[in-house]
Write a protein that holds these residues in place. Sequence first.
Motif, PDB file in Angstrom:
ATOM      1  N   UNK A 117       0.930  -1.084  -0.643  1.00 52.33           N
ATOM      2  CA  UNK A 117      -0.309   0.172   0.011  1.00 52.33           C
ATOM      3  C   UNK A 117       0.752   1.067  -0.477  1.00 52.33           C
ATOM      4  N   UNK A 118       1.661   1.418  -0.557  1.00 49.89           N
ATOM      5  CA  UNK A 118       2.952   2.534  -0.610  1.00 49.89           C
ATOM      6  C   UNK A 118       3.975   2.681  -1.937  1.00 49.89           C
ATOM      7  N   UNK A 119       4.228   3.129  -2.231  1.00 49.15           N
ATOM      8  CA  UNK A 119       5.373   3.433  -3.261  1.00 49.15           C
ATOM      9  C   UNK A 119       6.468   4.821  -2.898  1.00 49.15           C
ATOM     10  N   UNK A 120       7.487   4.487  -2.917  1.00 49.99           N
ATOM     11  CA  UNK A 120       8.660   5.663  -3.118  1.00 49.99           C
ATOM     12  C   UNK A 120       8.708   6.065  -4.777  1.00 49.99           C
ATOM     13  N   UNK A 121       8.589   7.038  -5.027  1.00 51.45           N
ATOM     14  CA  UNK A 121       8.631   7.402  -6.250  1.00 51.45           C
ATOM     15  C   UNK A 121       9.330   8.496  -6.909  1.00 51.45           C
ATOM     16  N   UNK A 122       9.841   8.705  -7.780  1.00 58.63           N
ATOM     17  CA  UNK A 122      11.318   9.831  -7.864  1.00 58.63           C
ATOM     18  C   UNK A 122      10.151  10.128  -9.282  1.00 58.63           C
ATOM     19  N   UNK A 123      10.176  11.894  -8.928  1.00 58.10           N
ATOM     20  CA  UNK A 123       9.419  13.006  -9.206  1.00 58.10           C
ATOM     21  C   UNK A 123      10.101  14.617  -9.981  1.00 58.10           C
ATOM     22  N   UNK A 124      10.435  15.408 -10.062  1.00 56.59           N
ATOM     23  CA  UNK A 124      10.458  16.256 -11.507  1.00 56.59           C
ATOM     24  C   UNK A 124      11.975  15.955 -12.122  1.00 56.59           C
ATOM     25  N   UNK A 125      13.224  16.477 -12.083  1.00 55.71           N
ATOM     26  CA  UNK A 125      14.065  16.238 -12.838  1.00 55.71           C
ATOM     27  C   UNK A 125      14.839  15.138 -11.863  1.00 55.71           C
ATOM     28  N   UNK A 126      14.314  13.970 -10.429  1.00 53.75           N
ATOM     29  CA  UNK A 126      15.113  12.781  -9.896  1.00 53.75           C
ATOM     30  C   UNK A 126      13.351  11.625 -11.406  1.00 53.75           C
TER      31      UNK A 126
ATOM     32  N   UNK B   1      19.476  17.890  -5.521  1.00 55.27           N
ATOM     33  CA  UNK B   1      19.163  17.075  -4.870  1.00 55.27           C
ATOM     34  C   UNK B   1      17.236  15.933  -5.678  1.00 55.27           C
ATOM     35  N   UNK B   2      17.403  15.223  -4.135  1.00 56.23           N
ATOM     36  CA  UNK B   2      16.887  14.097  -4.575  1.00 56.23           C
ATOM     37  C   UNK B   2      15.482  14.743  -4.261  1.00 56.23           C
ATOM     38  N   UNK B   3      14.878  14.654  -5.334  1.00 58.71           N
ATOM     39  CA  UNK B   3      12.703  14.906  -5.792  1.00 58.71           C
ATOM     40  C   UNK B   3      12.014  13.343  -4.956  1.00 58.71           C
ATOM     41  N   UNK B   4      11.874  12.967  -4.168  1.00 55.44           N
ATOM     42  CA  UNK B   4      10.922  12.262  -3.419  1.00 55.44           C
ATOM     43  C   UNK B   4       9.186  12.415  -3.039  1.00 55.44           C
TER      44      UNK B   4
ATOM     45  N   UNK C 238       6.779  13.997 -13.658  1.00 58.79           N
ATOM     46  CA  UNK C 238       7.357  12.850 -14.693  1.00 58.79           C
ATOM     47  C   UNK C 238       7.706  12.211 -13.477  1.00 58.79           C
ATOM     48  N   UNK C 239       6.958  11.642 -13.095  1.00 54.34           N
ATOM     49  CA  UNK C 239       7.246  10.808 -12.038  1.00 54.34           C
ATOM     50  C   UNK C 239       7.379   8.817 -12.428  1.00 54.34           C
ATOM     51  N   UNK C 240       8.235   8.430 -11.073  1.00 58.37           N
ATOM     52  CA  UNK C 240       8.941   7.164 -12.182  1.00 58.37           C
ATOM     53  C   UNK C 240       9.175   6.314 -10.904  1.00 58.37           C
ATOM     54  N   UNK C 241       8.635   5.120 -11.297  1.00 61.88           N
ATOM     55  CA  UNK C 241       8.547   4.424  -9.699  1.00 61.88           C
ATOM     56  C   UNK C 241       9.546   3.344  -9.178  1.00 61.88           C
ATOM     57  N   UNK C 242      10.382   4.012  -7.640  1.00 66.67           N
ATOM     58  CA  UNK C 242      11.238   3.810  -7.762  1.00 66.67           C
ATOM     59  C   UNK C 242      11.474   2.336  -6.649  1.00 66.67           C
TER      60      UNK C 242
ATOM     61  N   UNK D  26       7.676  -0.241  -4.411  1.00 67.59           N
ATOM     62  CA  UNK D  26       6.813  -0.578  -3.787  1.00 67.59           C
ATOM     63  C   UNK D  26       5.446  -0.710  -4.920  1.00 67.59           C
ATOM     64  N   UNK D  27       4.446  -0.573  -4.367  1.00 62.68           N
ATOM     65  CA  UNK D  27       3.143  -1.288  -5.063  1.00 62.68           C
ATOM     66  C   UNK D  27       2.870  -0.526  -6.980  1.00 62.68           C
ATOM     67  N   UNK D  28       2.961  -1.029  -7.691  1.00 63.48           N
ATOM     68  CA  UNK D  28       2.912  -0.880  -9.147  1.00 63.48           C
ATOM     69  C   UNK D  28       1.618  -0.844  -9.237  1.00 63.48           C
ATOM     70  N   UNK D  29       0.578  -1.163  -8.693  1.00 61.75           N
ATOM     71  CA  UNK D  29      -0.598  -0.470  -8.502  1.00 61.75           C
ATOM     72  C   UNK D  29      -1.612   0.458  -8.005  1.00 61.75           C
ATOM     73  N   UNK D  30      -0.479   0.832  -7.051  1.00 58.99           N
ATOM     74  CA  UNK D  30      -1.104   2.211  -6.208  1.00 58.99           C
ATOM     75  C   UNK D  30      -0.738   3.238  -7.555  1.00 58.99           C
ATOM     76  N   UNK D  31       0.979   2.960  -7.965  1.00 57.58           N
ATOM     77  CA  UNK D  31       1.897   3.802  -8.690  1.00 57.58           C
ATOM     78  C   UNK D  31       0.646   3.894  -9.847  1.00 57.58           C
TER      79      UNK D  31
END
Length: 218
Positions: free
Chosen positions: A79-88, A98-101, A157-161, A163-168
Amino acid sequence: MALSVNGILPADESLARLAANKARVAEIREHARQLYEGGATGVQVAADISASTDAFLSELLLERLQQLDEGQQSRVAQHSAMIAVGGTGRGELAPFSDVDLLFLYAPAAGRDYPDFVAHVVRDCWDAGLTLGHSVRTIGESVGMARQDAQVATAVIEARLLWGSQGLFERFQKAVSRKVVGRRRRAFVAACVASRHAARAEHRQPVREHEPDVKPPPG
């Protein structure tokens, strides 16, 4: 490595882990420097830093996850996900960038999920990474993106790092439908207005002691 239930390591192991994590970040940056000096392009260097940082972030999260009991581990993973956003999210990390998460979660992840994220974030900072992060549900993320053009341009510009593929995927669909799709003109206008405002604020970086070279024109 002996891990305790409350996430506290013995002092000697904690110091060893801290040193190892700092060394890992230093290795990522040193490898990037060697690539550049060897003739790699800026895009290639940025992609290398991004890939190595992605792997390191996932390792830090998994280490913390292993300190939870099995039930908590299952809830967080489902039920969670760590997602890279922006330039990350674009995979474009410059040295010391900076690392944008976005730590995305559903309520089913559990009431302790924010505390879990706090440990992961602290580990990142201790290792020498500078984070720009948020902890939000899908609804909160969409609401913020509709109000703030900078948040909007980051989440598209989100990218799953991890966690849950379904939630993403639900998150992506919500952003596409509610932030961009139904209000495309308003979205573009808000992005343009945000850029003009940033340029007006940073119009003369040459006159500043510590100029921000990203927002100004040119």
